[in-house]
Design a protein around this motif. Structure first.
Motif, PDB file in Angstrom:
ATOM      1  N   HIS A 345       0.822  -1.214   0.000  1.00 48.74           N
ATOM      2  CA  HIS A 345       0.000   0.000   0.000  1.00 48.74           C
ATOM      3  C   HIS A 345       0.858   1.267   0.000  1.00 48.74           C
ATOM      4  O   HIS A 345       0.347   2.355   0.285  1.00 48.74           O
ATOM      5  CB  HIS A 345      -0.919   0.012   1.222  1.00 48.74           C
ATOM      6  N   HIS A 346       2.146   1.115  -0.302  1.00 52.45           N
ATOM      7  CA  HIS A 346       3.094   2.241  -0.302  1.00 52.45           C
ATOM      8  C   HIS A 346       3.192   2.880   1.080  1.00 52.45           C
ATOM      9  O   HIS A 346       3.424   4.087   1.208  1.00 52.45           O
ATOM     10  CB  HIS A 346       2.693   3.295  -1.341  1.00 52.45           C
ATOM     11  N   GLY A 347       2.982   2.047   2.100  1.00 57.61           N
ATOM     12  CA  GLY A 347       3.078   2.537   3.465  1.00 57.61           C
ATOM     13  C   GLY A 347       4.363   2.081   4.131  1.00 57.61           C
ATOM     14  O   GLY A 347       5.254   1.510   3.510  1.00 57.61           O
ATOM     15  N   GLU A 348       4.430   2.310   5.424  1.00 59.50           N
ATOM     16  CA  GLU A 348       5.617   1.975   6.204  1.00 59.50           C
ATOM     17  C   GLU A 348       5.183   1.446   7.557  1.00 59.50           C
ATOM     18  O   GLU A 348       4.225   1.945   8.152  1.00 59.50           O
ATOM     19  CB  GLU A 348       6.505   3.215   6.378  1.00 59.50           C
ATOM     20  N   ILE A 349       5.863   0.429   8.032  1.00 62.16           N
ATOM     21  CA  ILE A 349       5.588  -0.118   9.360  1.00 62.16           C
ATOM     22  C   ILE A 349       6.885  -0.166  10.143  1.00 62.16           C
ATOM     23  O   ILE A 349       7.916  -0.606   9.627  1.00 62.16           O
ATOM     24  CB  ILE A 349       4.928  -1.515   9.274  1.00 62.16           C
ATOM     25  N   THR A 350       6.844   0.305  11.377  1.00 61.50           N
ATOM     26  CA  THR A 350       8.016   0.310  12.247  1.00 61.50           C
ATOM     27  C   THR A 350       7.598  -0.166  13.632  1.00 61.50           C
ATOM     28  O   THR A 350       6.406  -0.232  13.954  1.00 61.50           O
ATOM     29  CB  THR A 350       8.639   1.715  12.350  1.00 61.50           C
ATOM     30  N   ALA A 351       8.587  -0.470  14.441  1.00 64.44           N
ATOM     31  CA  ALA A 351       8.323  -0.910  15.812  1.00 64.44           C
ATOM     32  C   ALA A 351       9.317  -0.254  16.741  1.00 64.44           C
ATOM     33  O   ALA A 351      10.469  -0.007  16.369  1.00 64.44           O
ATOM     34  CB  ALA A 351       8.419  -2.431  15.913  1.00 64.44           C
ATOM     35  N   GLN A 352       8.855   0.039  17.932  1.00 66.41           N
ATOM     36  CA  GLN A 352       9.732   0.567  18.975  1.00 66.41           C
ATOM     37  C   GLN A 352       9.271  -0.003  20.316  1.00 66.41           C
ATOM     38  O   GLN A 352       8.084  -0.260  20.524  1.00 66.41           O
ATOM     39  CB  GLN A 352       9.718   2.095  18.988  1.00 66.41           C
ATOM     40  N   SER A 353      10.224  -0.217  21.218  1.00 61.76           N
ATOM     41  CA  SER A 353       9.895  -0.891  22.471  1.00 61.76           C
ATOM     42  C   SER A 353      10.801  -0.392  23.582  1.00 61.76           C
ATOM     43  O   SER A 353      11.986  -0.120  23.363  1.00 61.76           O
ATOM     44  CB  SER A 353      10.046  -2.408  22.293  1.00 61.76           C
ATOM     45  N   ARG A 357       6.333  -0.048  27.223  1.00 60.42           N
ATOM     46  CA  ARG A 357       5.384  -0.350  26.165  1.00 60.42           C
ATOM     47  C   ARG A 357       6.107  -0.740  24.885  1.00 60.42           C
ATOM     48  O   ARG A 357       7.293  -0.454  24.709  1.00 60.42           O
ATOM     49  CB  ARG A 357       4.486   0.854  25.895  1.00 60.42           C
ATOM     50  N   THR A 358       5.346  -1.378  24.010  1.00 62.66           N
ATOM     51  CA  THR A 358       5.826  -1.727  22.675  1.00 62.66           C
ATOM     52  C   THR A 358       4.827  -1.200  21.659  1.00 62.66           C
ATOM     53  O   THR A 358       3.623  -1.452  21.767  1.00 62.66           O
ATOM     54  CB  THR A 358       5.974  -3.248  22.510  1.00 62.66           C
ATOM     55  N   ASP A 359       5.321  -0.425  20.690  1.00 63.88           N
ATOM     56  CA  ASP A 359       4.462   0.209  19.695  1.00 63.88           C
ATOM     57  C   ASP A 359       4.767  -0.341  18.313  1.00 63.88           C
ATOM     58  O   ASP A 359       5.934  -0.444  17.916  1.00 63.88           O
ATOM     59  CB  ASP A 359       4.683   1.733  19.671  1.00 63.88           C
ATOM     60  N   PHE A 360       3.704  -0.660  17.576  1.00 69.35           N
ATOM     61  CA  PHE A 360       3.800  -0.957  16.152  1.00 69.35           C
ATOM     62  C   PHE A 360       3.081   0.171  15.416  1.00 69.35           C
ATOM     63  O   PHE A 360       1.887   0.394  15.623  1.00 69.35           O
ATOM     64  CB  PHE A 360       3.165  -2.311  15.826  1.00 69.35           C
ATOM     65  N   ILE A 361       3.833   0.879  14.577  1.00 69.14           N
ATOM     66  CA  ILE A 361       3.332   2.104  13.944  1.00 69.14           C
ATOM     67  C   ILE A 361       3.252   1.890  12.439  1.00 69.14           C
ATOM     68  O   ILE A 361       4.247   1.525  11.801  1.00 69.14           O
ATOM     69  CB  ILE A 361       4.256   3.299  14.262  1.00 69.14           C
ATOM     70  N   THR A 362       2.075   2.113  11.890  1.00 67.08           N
ATOM     71  CA  THR A 362       1.876   2.027  10.439  1.00 67.08           C
ATOM     72  C   THR A 362       1.565   3.413   9.898  1.00 67.08           C
ATOM     73  O   THR A 362       0.845   4.193  10.533  1.00 67.08           O
ATOM     74  CB  THR A 362       0.737   1.061  10.080  1.00 67.08           C
ATOM     75  N   ARG A 363       2.099   3.694   8.726  1.00 66.43           N
ATOM     76  CA  ARG A 363       1.872   4.978   8.057  1.00 66.43           C
ATOM     77  C   ARG A 363       1.439   4.721   6.620  1.00 66.43           C
ATOM     78  O   ARG A 363       2.064   3.936   5.916  1.00 66.43           O
ATOM     79  CB  ARG A 363       3.148   5.828   8.058  1.00 66.43           C
ATOM     80  N   PHE A 364       0.363   5.412   6.220  1.00 66.31           N
ATOM     81  CA  PHE A 364      -0.133   5.305   4.851  1.00 66.31           C
ATOM     82  C   PHE A 364      -0.321   6.706   4.271  1.00 66.31           C
ATOM     83  O   PHE A 364      -0.732   7.627   4.998  1.00 66.31           O
ATOM     84  CB  PHE A 364      -1.477   4.568   4.801  1.00 66.31           C
ATOM     85  N   PRO A 365      -0.036   6.874   2.985  1.00 65.16           N
ATOM     86  CA  PRO A 365      -0.327   8.181   2.369  1.00 65.16           C
ATOM     87  C   PRO A 365      -1.828   8.410   2.318  1.00 65.16           C
ATOM     88  O   PRO A 365      -2.600   7.509   1.976  1.00 65.16           O
ATOM     89  CB  PRO A 365       0.270   8.040   0.962  1.00 65.16           C
TER      90      PRO A 365
END
Length: 375
Positions: A345-353, A357-365
């Motif tokens: 979907h031309h997006g991006e997924i990242t993770a930080q912990s 807490r642990t975050d999964f972050i998705t970004r879409f245009p």
């Protein structure tokens, strides 16, 4: 006239031709004057050897044929001298191409000029780099295929061995009571479900990452989509003793997306959050807009992911938790599938912990209309 045009190979050969003609003419003129001088100087001693030779050549061959031959030879010699750098550079490029064509051998040609040969050398270097990159990617693909086969074989063998073991135990009538039979059948059934889940994930991963099927994207209200998905996850959260909190900081979030694909991606992220975050008792979903991007953050408050594991969690068959218990022993493909879907979907997924807490972050245009409204 453009200086860049004058510095081309065509003009270099034109200048070499002109200079060769001039140099040959000067050499002929100088030779002609020298011969005349020698003949006049030796009239007092006409029996001198070189005088006899010169007179014989002039009388029997003629000065015009001799001067013509000397002119042609001198022109060729001077033309070779004036073009030797160009020819030498061309030979260097040819040798470089021959080395590049040898499989697996890397070579870079020095760019010395700004003419066509310099441009050719630069393009050959780019081609060489791309060839090396292609060979590297091919090796990685072969290695990935081998790792995939190894991982699949291992993960399929484990539940299958258990199923066959329990069924063989039943087949040989070793069970004394019906309750014992039902117990072993129940275990075999659970292992078969794990096996089916792994096979489904494997097919899904192959489908998502093969890129064979086009993405059927449409206008999608991401806010409503995430809200509905969170409500549908309530039973799973309840079984894990968890609740969810949805934080929405936006008025609208419209993207171009394929609902079924995104459903699978976010289901995998939520399942992962439940599997590893049940100790935190809460799942947090935050919707925000950052510039021209729709951002969804899914957070759990369980055990942190080690810093050494964080860069690898989206790789297939990678498990940051090694115990493979029935709670944390997933197929190892869920996050890889989510990453593949998001990137399609031309997006991006990242993770930080961290420890909290642990975050999964998705970004879409955002969809074009949504982006214009945001201006």
């Amino acid at each position: 006239m453009n200086a860049k045009y004058i510095s081309t190979i065509r003009w270099k050969f034109i200048w070499a031709f002109i200079l060769s003609m001039l140099s040959g003419a000067i050499l002929l003129f100088g030779g002609y004057r020298l011969v005349n001088s020698l003949l006049h100087m030796n009239t007092s001693s006409p029996s001198a050897p070189y005088s006899l030779v010169l007179k014989w050549i002039i009388n029997h061959i003629g000065s015009v044929p001799v001067m013509t031959a000397v002119g042609i030879i001198s022109f060729l010699v001077f033309f070779f001298l004036y073009t030797r750098k160009v020819v030498s550079y061309l030979e260097e490029i040819t040798q470089g191409i021959q080395q590049i064509t040898k499989l697996g051998e890397s070579h870079r040609i020095e760019v010395r000029t700004s003419d066509e040969l310099g441009v050719l050398a630069e393009n050959i270097n780019i081609m060489s780099e791309r060839l090396q990159q292609s060979l590297l990617e091919e090796r990685k693909a072969i290695q990935a295929k081998n790792e995939l086969i190894t991982g699949v074989s291992h993960d399929l063998r484990t539940p299958l061995t258990s199923v066959l073991g329990y069924l063989d135990y039943i087949e040989q009538d070793r069970c004394r009571e019906e309750t014992e039979v039902r117990y072993y059948v129940g275990i075999a059934y659970q292992k078969a479900l794990v096996l089916r889940k792994l096979i489904d994930d494997l097919f899904e991963y192959t489908r998502v990452n093969s890129g064979g099927l086009p993405l059927a994207a449409e206008q999608l209200d991401l806010k409503a989509f995430i809200r509905q998905l969170a409500e549908e996850a309530v039973p799973e959260l309840a079984r894990a003793g968890m609740a969810y909190e949805l934080v929405d900081h936006t008025e609208s979030l419209w993207i171009q997306g394929a609902p079924y694909e995104l459903l699978r991606a976010y289901e995998n992220l939520i399942t992962n959050a439940v599997r590893y975050g049940r100790e935190g008792k809460k799942l947090e979903i935050v919707l925000t807009r950052e510039g021209d991007e729709a951002v969804v953050r899914i957070s759990n408050f369980g055990e942190m992911i080690a810093e050494s594991d964080l860069p690898h969690i989206f790789e297939r068959f990678y498990r940051a938790e090694r115990s493979r218990s029935r709670y944390t022993g997933g197929s190892g493909l869920g996050l890889a599938i989510a990453k593949g879907i998001v990137e399609r979907h031309h997006g991006e997924i990242t993770a930080q912990s961290d420890v909290n807490r642990t975050d999964f972050i998705t970004r879409f245009p955002l969809s074009p209309q949504e982006s214009l409204e945001n201006l």
